[in-house]
Motif scaffolding. Sequence first.
Motif, short mmCIF file in Angstrom:
data_model
loop_
_atom_site.label_atom_id
_atom_site.label_comp_id
_atom_site.label_asym_id
_atom_site.label_seq_id
_atom_site.Cartn_x
_atom_site.Cartn_y
_atom_site.Cartn_z
N TYR A 141 -4.74 -8.83 1.79
CA TYR A 141 -4.46 -9.18 3.14
C TYR A 141 -4.94 -8.16 4.28
O TYR A 141 -5.19 -7.51 4.69
CB TYR A 141 -2.77 -8.58 3.31
CG TYR A 141 -2.11 -8.40 4.21
CD1 TYR A 141 -1.23 -9.25 5.47
CD2 TYR A 141 -1.56 -7.39 4.92
CE1 TYR A 141 -0.35 -9.43 5.84
CE2 TYR A 141 -0.88 -7.40 6.16
CZ TYR A 141 -0.37 -8.49 6.90
OH TYR A 141 0.73 -8.35 7.87
N SER A 171 5.27 -8.18 7.71
CA SER A 171 5.70 -7.61 6.16
C SER A 171 6.36 -8.38 5.39
O SER A 171 6.60 -8.45 4.42
CB SER A 171 5.93 -6.67 6.36
OG SER A 171 6.85 -5.75 7.29
N LEU A 174 4.92 -11.47 3.74
CA LEU A 174 3.85 -10.33 2.53
C LEU A 174 4.64 -10.33 1.92
O LEU A 174 3.87 -10.48 0.62
CB LEU A 174 3.04 -9.51 3.30
CG LEU A 174 2.29 -8.95 2.63
CD1 LEU A 174 1.36 -9.24 2.05
CD2 LEU A 174 1.46 -7.72 2.97
N ILE A 186 -2.69 -4.75 -4.29
CA ILE A 186 -2.86 -5.12 -3.07
C ILE A 186 -3.88 -4.72 -2.07
O ILE A 186 -4.32 -3.33 -1.72
CB ILE A 186 -1.44 -5.73 -1.74
CG1 ILE A 186 -0.21 -5.18 -1.58
CG2 ILE A 186 -2.43 -5.81 -0.27
CD1 ILE A 186 1.10 -5.03 -1.46
N THR A 188 -6.27 -4.26 1.23
CA THR A 188 -6.18 -4.62 2.05
C THR A 188 -7.28 -4.06 3.85
O THR A 188 -7.98 -3.34 3.40
CB THR A 188 -5.00 -4.03 2.79
OG1 THR A 188 -4.32 -4.42 4.15
CG2 THR A 188 -4.38 -3.00 2.88
N LYS A 202 -2.40 -2.20 7.79
CA LYS A 202 -1.67 -1.14 6.30
C LYS A 202 -0.29 -0.55 6.56
O LYS A 202 0.25 -0.59 5.28
CB LYS A 202 -2.71 0.02 6.14
CG LYS A 202 -1.95 1.26 5.66
CD LYS A 202 -2.28 1.03 3.81
CE LYS A 202 -2.02 1.95 2.96
NZ LYS A 202 -1.07 2.61 3.25
N VAL A 205 2.24 -3.33 5.18
CA VAL A 205 1.60 -3.81 3.76
C VAL A 205 2.78 -2.97 2.96
O VAL A 205 3.61 -2.63 2.47
CB VAL A 205 0.36 -3.33 3.23
CG1 VAL A 205 -0.28 -3.10 1.52
CG2 VAL A 205 -1.08 -4.24 3.70
N ARG A 209 5.55 -3.36 0.18
CA ARG A 209 5.53 -3.11 -0.01
C ARG A 209 6.55 -2.47 -1.01
O ARG A 209 7.81 -2.60 -1.76
CB ARG A 209 4.75 -1.75 -0.91
CG ARG A 209 4.10 -1.28 -2.08
CD ARG A 209 2.84 -0.62 -2.76
NE ARG A 209 2.99 1.02 -1.71
CZ ARG A 209 2.96 1.99 -1.52
NH1 ARG A 209 3.99 2.45 -2.62
NH2 ARG A 209 3.39 3.62 -0.89
N VAL A 222 -2.97 -0.35 -3.73
CA VAL A 222 -3.48 -0.23 -3.09
C VAL A 222 -4.92 0.26 -1.96
O VAL A 222 -4.74 0.71 -2.35
CB VAL A 222 -2.30 -0.53 -1.57
CG1 VAL A 222 -2.90 -1.33 -0.53
CG2 VAL A 222 -0.50 -1.26 -1.74
N ASP A 240 -2.06 4.53 -3.03
CA ASP A 240 -3.46 4.18 -1.83
C ASP A 240 -4.69 4.79 -1.91
O ASP A 240 -5.23 5.68 -2.32
CB ASP A 240 -2.90 4.93 -0.15
CG ASP A 240 -1.74 4.32 -0.29
OD1 ASP A 240 -1.23 3.19 -0.02
OD2 ASP A 240 -1.30 4.47 0.97
#
Length: 659
Positions: A141, A171, A174, A186, A188, A202, A205, A209, A222, A240
């Motif tokens: 993404y 989102s 997604l 993911i 991004t 972000k 995302v 999530r 991520v 992350d």
Amino acid sequence: MSEQTLSNLLKEDRRFEPPADLAEHANLTAEAYERADADYEAFWAEQAGRLSWETPFERVLDWDDAPFAKWFVGGRINAAYNCVDRHVEAGHGDRVALHFVGEPVDDTRDLTYAQLKDEVSQAANALTALGVETGDRVAIYMPMIPEAVVTMLACARIGAPHTVVFGGFSSDALATRVVDCEAKVIVTADGGYRRGAPSALKPAVDAAREKASSNGHDVSKVLVVQRTGQDLEAWDDDVDVWWHDAVGSASTEHACEFFDAEHPLFVMYTSGTTGKPKGILHTTGGYLTGSAYTHWAVFDLKPETDVYWCTADIGWITGHSYITYGPMANGATQVLYEGTPDSPERGRWWDIIEKYGVTLFYTAPTAIRSFMKQGREIPDERDLSSLRLLGSVGEPINPEAYVWYRHVIGADKTPVVDTWWQTETGSIMISPLPGVTHGKPGSAMIPIPGISAEVVDDDGNPVPDGSGGLLVLTKPWPSMLRTIYKDDERYVDTYWSRFRQQGYYFAGDGAKKDTDGDLWVLGRVDDVMNVSGHRLSTTEIESALVSHPKVAEAAVVGAQDEDTGQAVCAFVILRDEAGDGGKDIVEDLRNHVRTQIGPIAKPRQVMIVAELPKTRSGKIMRRLLKDVAENREVGDVTTLADSSVMDLISKGSKASSDE
Ligand code: PRX
């Protein structure tokens, strides 16, 4: 397109011959049609032979279990190796693969094939370190930055199918895709630049999530590219990971593994006739053969001298086949542009063409129409003389736009290739060959060598020249979708049941053959709309509308639109308790769709109505709503359960447009 437009189109008598020098040096010449006709499997084997195979295939096509195809059986191949390593090994490591142009002026970066090989290897190592194994799915993404292409190739390199979700999707959209394909990771960015400002990715995302988790699917990592440096709303240390940490520190050495030709390469979601997007599954050997061959043949690519630019986003199939896989498998040099055509001002695209000496340019009719509106002064101020070929994709190109494109952008010397294909077909199916076929404004002409198409009536019989019907592909082809992800039944029903007896692939488009036998694609015959070349399903938007607390029922149609080809028009019945919905109801509903799906799905028009036209069995008659949306006299209403409904709707819509 209406019948009247159609008959105007079919009277089109302008013809443009291929330029002599292009014809003389064309990659593919007229004999290819005959050769492919005589033995199409041998022809495709020859095209597959332009790729590097670790293990050669033993059989070209296994169609025994039709419509489930296997191409290049027994062959082993790696798509990333073909798109990157082999060019370096052949001594082209210094060739520029990507001229990246960020939206902020002067934010540019060139990546050679050798640099790309290092970055793809690093990303492959990083993904592996994050726990991605062969067969795991990775969602992407991202904005249009080199890391997006690098990620796709890194996934291909380790055999982890990617699913790229367009950065303009919400989102929710997604999350649906992440859950459907159970993406483990993911990839991004903090954001990208759009219309002169950073635009965040972000946070969407993060939200996706969370939604995925509440639907029983946990995304484990991520990976985040720092593109804009904007503030992040949240950062979860357990999940992350910064790209510059994980990829930046990874080794540039990566020995790639080779996979079976039928190993899944990616899943690309596209709208169908129901609310649930279809995960179109493409596999490795056939898809790469189709995208590389067509890019070489239709754009007449000369990798040593051409500079190619496709303006699509990698979130769509065009970006997959004609940015990442086709051009790179061919060792092309290309432009990758992050932003919008009018940022910081309206000549941006033409500046890029001038600066990089773009020779092959591929865009969509909706963009061409918007440039026509702005006037030729803007492109005329730039030197576009490097261009030698122009392409069009995504929707029918109206003859005036075609002629303007050729005349103003192409200085009347460039052929225009109008390329018809779909997410499902993986690569171009119908198009002129620029060194062979003359151009006819508005017609995609004939199937390219290796492809067999026909226009048939409801019983599957070919229609005579001069008449219309349904577009079908009559033989399998290497880059065909293999199935709908996790839904073989829907795959068979959607594409192969209408002409089961003949074994034809039904494309969902209507088409006409003119008196020369050339094809004119007219657009969808099902409940799929085409807005600015993007596919949207009426049901998907209806579901979004019905999820609004004030909405009881909704019907959506695609109405003709001068700028976007088709535009979303919604008819909505409010719940009793919502009364008249309040003064902002129309805007609220338009924005609601925008949040649910994304800006491209935002209706042009929302009409609040008391009833919807339904047949006795309860099916909404969208044909009649389309008449209203296009300001036409309403057609035959005899099959309506209550024929007075249309009077009410038409009156209501007249009243609202008189205001
Ligand atoms: O209706 C046709 C239209 O776009 C549909 C495919 O949409 P999608 O899968 O999103 O792929 C778009 C990019 C390939 C087709 O069913 N379409 C695409 N190209 C053309 C076209 N219609 C007419 N002429 C074209 N050149």
